[in-house]
Scaffold this motif. Structure first.
Motif, PDB file in Angstrom:
ATOM      1  N   VAL A  80       0.830  -1.203   0.000  1.00 57.64           N
ATOM      2  CA  VAL A  80       0.000   0.000   0.000  1.00 57.64           C
ATOM      3  C   VAL A  80       0.868   1.258   0.000  1.00 57.64           C
ATOM      4  O   VAL A  80       0.565   2.234  -0.697  1.00 57.64           O
ATOM      5  N   LEU A  81       1.959   1.246   0.752  1.00 58.36           N
ATOM      6  CA  LEU A  81       2.871   2.392   0.724  1.00 58.36           C
ATOM      7  C   LEU A  81       3.373   2.642  -0.694  1.00 58.36           C
ATOM      8  O   LEU A  81       3.411   3.780  -1.166  1.00 58.36           O
ATOM      9  N   GLU A  82       3.735   1.572  -1.385  1.00 57.59           N
ATOM     10  CA  GLU A  82       4.195   1.691  -2.772  1.00 57.59           C
ATOM     11  C   GLU A  82       3.105   2.300  -3.650  1.00 57.59           C
ATOM     12  O   GLU A  82       3.367   3.152  -4.500  1.00 57.59           O
ATOM     13  N   SER A  83       1.854   1.876  -3.442  1.00 60.05           N
ATOM     14  CA  SER A  83       0.752   2.361  -4.274  1.00 60.05           C
ATOM     15  C   SER A  83       0.487   3.845  -4.060  1.00 60.05           C
ATOM     16  O   SER A  83      -0.089   4.503  -4.933  1.00 60.05           O
ATOM     17  N   HIS A  84       0.909   4.372  -2.927  1.00 57.32           N
ATOM     18  CA  HIS A  84       0.719   5.789  -2.635  1.00 57.32           C
ATOM     19  C   HIS A  84       1.977   6.609  -2.894  1.00 57.32           C
ATOM     20  O   HIS A  84       2.070   7.761  -2.478  1.00 57.32           O
ATOM     21  N   GLY A  85       2.959   6.004  -3.562  1.00 53.84           N
ATOM     22  CA  GLY A  85       4.140   6.751  -3.954  1.00 53.84           C
ATOM     23  C   GLY A  85       5.298   6.714  -2.981  1.00 53.84           C
ATOM     24  O   GLY A  85       6.314   7.381  -3.201  1.00 53.84           O
ATOM     25  N   TYR A  86       5.159   5.932  -1.909  1.00 51.60           N
ATOM     26  CA  TYR A  86       6.261   5.758  -0.965  1.00 51.60           C
ATOM     27  C   TYR A  86       7.046   4.505  -1.350  1.00 51.60           C
ATOM     28  O   TYR A  86       6.476   3.521  -1.808  1.00 51.60           O
ATOM     29  N   ARG A  87       8.341   4.536  -1.150  1.00 49.39           N
ATOM     30  CA  ARG A  87       9.141   3.336  -1.389  1.00 49.39           C
ATOM     31  C   ARG A  87       9.119   2.504  -0.115  1.00 49.39           C
ATOM     32  O   ARG A  87       9.661   2.904   0.909  1.00 49.39           O
ATOM     33  N   SER A  88       8.474   1.342  -0.162  1.00 47.57           N
ATOM     34  CA  SER A  88       8.321   0.536   1.050  1.00 47.57           C
ATOM     35  C   SER A  88       9.672   0.125   1.623  1.00 47.57           C
ATOM     36  O   SER A  88       9.821  -0.038   2.834  1.00 47.57           O
ATOM     37  N   LYS A  89      10.679  -0.033   0.744  1.00 43.28           N
ATOM     38  CA  LYS A  89      12.002  -0.451   1.236  1.00 43.28           C
ATOM     39  C   LYS A  89      12.692   0.664   2.007  1.00 43.28           C
ATOM     40  O   LYS A  89      13.702   0.421   2.669  1.00 43.28           O
ATOM     41  N   SER A  90      12.173   1.881   1.918  1.00 43.26           N
ATOM     42  CA  SER A  90      12.771   2.981   2.670  1.00 43.26           C
ATOM     43  C   SER A  90      12.150   3.106   4.056  1.00 43.26           C
ATOM     44  O   SER A  90      12.520   3.982   4.830  1.00 43.26           O
ATOM     45  N   PHE A  91      11.194   2.210   4.374  1.00 40.27           N
ATOM     46  CA  PHE A  91      10.550   2.208   5.684  1.00 40.27           C
ATOM     47  C   PHE A  91      10.858   0.905   6.420  1.00 40.27           C
ATOM     48  O   PHE A  91      10.974  -0.160   5.804  1.00 40.27           O
ATOM     49  N   ASP A  92      11.001   1.011   7.719  1.00 41.90           N
ATOM     50  CA  ASP A  92      11.043  -0.172   8.574  1.00 41.90           C
ATOM     51  C   ASP A  92       9.599  -0.538   8.894  1.00 41.90           C
ATOM     52  O   ASP A  92       8.907   0.203   9.596  1.00 41.90           O
ATOM     53  N   ILE A  93       9.127  -1.654   8.334  1.00 40.31           N
ATOM     54  CA  ILE A  93       7.754  -2.104   8.532  1.00 40.31           C
ATOM     55  C   ILE A  93       7.814  -3.405   9.321  1.00 40.31           C
ATOM     56  O   ILE A  93       8.293  -4.424   8.825  1.00 40.31           O
ATOM     57  N   TYR A  94       7.359  -3.358  10.549  1.00 41.13           N
ATOM     58  CA  TYR A  94       7.480  -4.531  11.413  1.00 41.13           C
ATOM     59  C   TYR A  94       6.251  -4.643  12.296  1.00 41.13           C
ATOM     60  O   TYR A  94       5.847  -3.680  12.946  1.00 41.13           O
ATOM     61  N   VAL A 223     -12.281  -7.928  16.124  1.00 40.78           N
ATOM     62  CA  VAL A 223     -11.168  -7.215  15.510  1.00 40.78           C
ATOM     63  C   VAL A 223      -9.845  -7.718  16.070  1.00 40.78           C
ATOM     64  O   VAL A 223      -9.702  -7.921  17.281  1.00 40.78           O
ATOM     65  N   LEU A 224      -8.891  -7.956  15.187  1.00 44.96           N
ATOM     66  CA  LEU A 224      -7.530  -8.290  15.595  1.00 44.96           C
ATOM     67  C   LEU A 224      -6.743  -7.000  15.729  1.00 44.96           C
ATOM     68  O   LEU A 224      -6.762  -6.155  14.820  1.00 44.96           O
ATOM     69  N   ARG A 225      -6.059  -6.836  16.860  1.00 47.08           N
ATOM     70  CA  ARG A 225      -5.285  -5.624  17.121  1.00 47.08           C
ATOM     71  C   ARG A 225      -3.808  -5.963  17.160  1.00 47.08           C
ATOM     72  O   ARG A 225      -3.386  -6.937  17.785  1.00 47.08           O
ATOM     73  N   ALA A 226      -3.009  -5.148  16.467  1.00 45.95           N
ATOM     74  CA  ALA A 226      -1.561  -5.360  16.422  1.00 45.95           C
ATOM     75  C   ALA A 226      -0.847  -4.025  16.582  1.00 45.95           C
ATOM     76  O   ALA A 226      -1.419  -2.960  16.304  1.00 45.95           O
ATOM     77  N   GLU A 227       0.399  -4.095  17.017  1.00 45.24           N
ATOM     78  CA  GLU A 227       1.256  -2.909  17.073  1.00 45.24           C
ATOM     79  C   GLU A 227       2.265  -2.990  15.941  1.00 45.24           C
ATOM     80  O   GLU A 227       2.939  -4.009  15.755  1.00 45.24           O
ATOM     81  N   LEU A 228       2.384  -1.897  15.176  1.00 51.47           N
ATOM     82  CA  LEU A 228       3.254  -1.876  14.022  1.00 51.47           C
ATOM     83  C   LEU A 228       4.336  -0.822  14.194  1.00 51.47           C
ATOM     84  O   LEU A 228       4.067   0.265  14.721  1.00 51.47           O
ATOM     85  N   THR A 229       5.537  -1.136  13.767  1.00 56.34           N
ATOM     86  CA  THR A 229       6.598  -0.151  13.626  1.00 56.34           C
ATOM     87  C   THR A 229       6.585   0.307  12.179  1.00 56.34           C
ATOM     88  O   THR A 229       6.689  -0.510  11.268  1.00 56.34           O
ATOM     89  N   LEU A 230       6.418   1.607  11.970  1.00 58.90           N
ATOM     90  CA  LEU A 230       6.378   2.138  10.609  1.00 58.90           C
ATOM     91  C   LEU A 230       7.119   3.472  10.610  1.00 58.90           C
ATOM     92  O   LEU A 230       6.551   4.540  10.800  1.00 58.90           O
ATOM     93  N   VAL A 231       8.441   3.390  10.412  1.00 57.17           N
ATOM     94  CA  VAL A 231       9.291   4.566  10.446  1.00 57.17           C
ATOM     95  C   VAL A 231      10.235   4.547   9.250  1.00 57.17           C
ATOM     96  O   VAL A 231      10.625   3.485   8.754  1.00 57.17           O
ATOM     97  N   GLU A 232      10.576   5.727   8.800  1.00 57.57           N
ATOM     98  CA  GLU A 232      11.490   5.867   7.669  1.00 57.57           C
ATOM     99  C   GLU A 232      12.896   5.509   8.094  1.00 57.57           C
ATOM    100  O   GLU A 232      13.360   5.895   9.183  1.00 57.57           O
ATOM    101  N   ILE A 233      13.580   4.754   7.266  1.00 59.64           N
ATOM    102  CA  ILE A 233      14.954   4.320   7.569  1.00 59.64           C
ATOM    103  C   ILE A 233      15.910   5.459   7.271  1.00 59.64           C
ATOM    104  O   ILE A 233      15.908   6.025   6.179  1.00 59.64           O
ATOM    105  N   GLU A 234      16.741   5.789   8.241  1.00 60.09           N
ATOM    106  CA  GLU A 234      17.741   6.848   8.046  1.00 60.09           C
ATOM    107  C   GLU A 234      18.848   6.344   7.136  1.00 60.09           C
ATOM    108  O   GLU A 234      19.350   5.236   7.299  1.00 60.09           O
ATOM    109  N   THR A 235      19.233   7.172   6.172  1.00 57.07           N
ATOM    110  CA  THR A 235      20.303   6.790   5.251  1.00 57.07           C
ATOM    111  C   THR A 235      21.463   7.758   5.354  1.00 57.07           C
ATOM    112  O   THR A 235      21.318   8.859   5.886  1.00 57.07           O
TER     113      THR A 235
END
Length: 235
Positions: A80-94, A223-235
């Protein structure tokens, strides 16, 4: 797949973590979960003991060591991040492996307004930034997850009912990614938006967005509830 990026510009910097690398928006995602996978999640849910200690909601707890649920969640959010113009590989998604399944089985049950705290993963030391809700039932009336405006006495509201003009809907009927710019139409209940439970719908939002659970009319609400890490990776 239908996905909508929610931009609450008035909340940025006030209710989102001060970390400039944190993803600052919300997402509503439909039609991204394969039916076979949803059936698998439901099978896992029914295999877990039911904890009925709380008066308004029953709970089940699942530790996903084999990533049979969390891997799919991470992949969907990345796509979904990719579909909105974000590069998913530039985010830590966990997605944290500790999951909760909440079941509202009584009419009138609600979740009072609050913000969520962060959770640190014991395996990776990642600090969560977002709450993810995966709805596992349909509720045609009531049971919305409500985003509050965060003003004044928003935290003291109860017996919330979402007005039709505040209900979420996709902008694009063709299922293309959309951007929904939400204006805070403040009313007596401090409700900005209500996201209706729909089986396999995902709702993701920053922990610090004030939110609540509308009173349930159609039950059960699951509803299933989860905690997500969604932060941009520093380069």
């Amino acid at each position: 797949m239908k996905s909508t990026l929610l931009k609450f510009e008035e909340f940025v910097g006030k209710y989102v973590d001060e970390d400039v690398h944190q993803f600052r928006h919300g997402l509503v995602i439909d039609d991204a979960c394969p039916s076979e996978w949803i059936q698998k999640v439901q099978k896992i849910r029914l295999s877990l003991p039911l904890d009925s200690k709380r008066p308004t909601v029953d709970r089940r707890f699942f530790r996903d060591d084999e990533k049979c649920i969390t891997a799919m969640i991470e992949n969907i959010v990345g796509d979904v991040l990719e579909s909105h113009g974000y590069r998913s590989k530039s985010f830590d998604i966990y997605c944290n492996k500790y999951l909760r399944i909440l079941e509202y089985n009584r009419k009138g049950a609600e979740l009072l307004p609050h913000t969520d705290g962060t959770k640190t993963c014991e395996d990776t030391n990642r600090k969560s930034s977002h709450t993810l809700l995966l709805f596992l039932s349909d509720c045609e009336l009531g049971g919305c997850t409500v985003i509050m405006d965060g003003e004044g006495d928003w935290s003291k509201q109860s017996n919330l009912i979402v007005k039709e003009e505040c209900l979420f809907s996709h902008d694009d009927a063709n299922g293309q990614p959309g951007q929904q710019q939400i204006s805070c139409n403040r009313n007596i209940d401090h409700i900005t938006l209500g996201v209706q439970p729909r089986c396999s719908r995902i709702f993701l939002f920053p922990h610090k967005w004030p939110h609540a659970g509308e009173m349930c009319d159609n039950i059960p609400k699951i509803v299933l509830r989860a905690e997500l890490t969604l932060v941009e990776i520093e380069t």
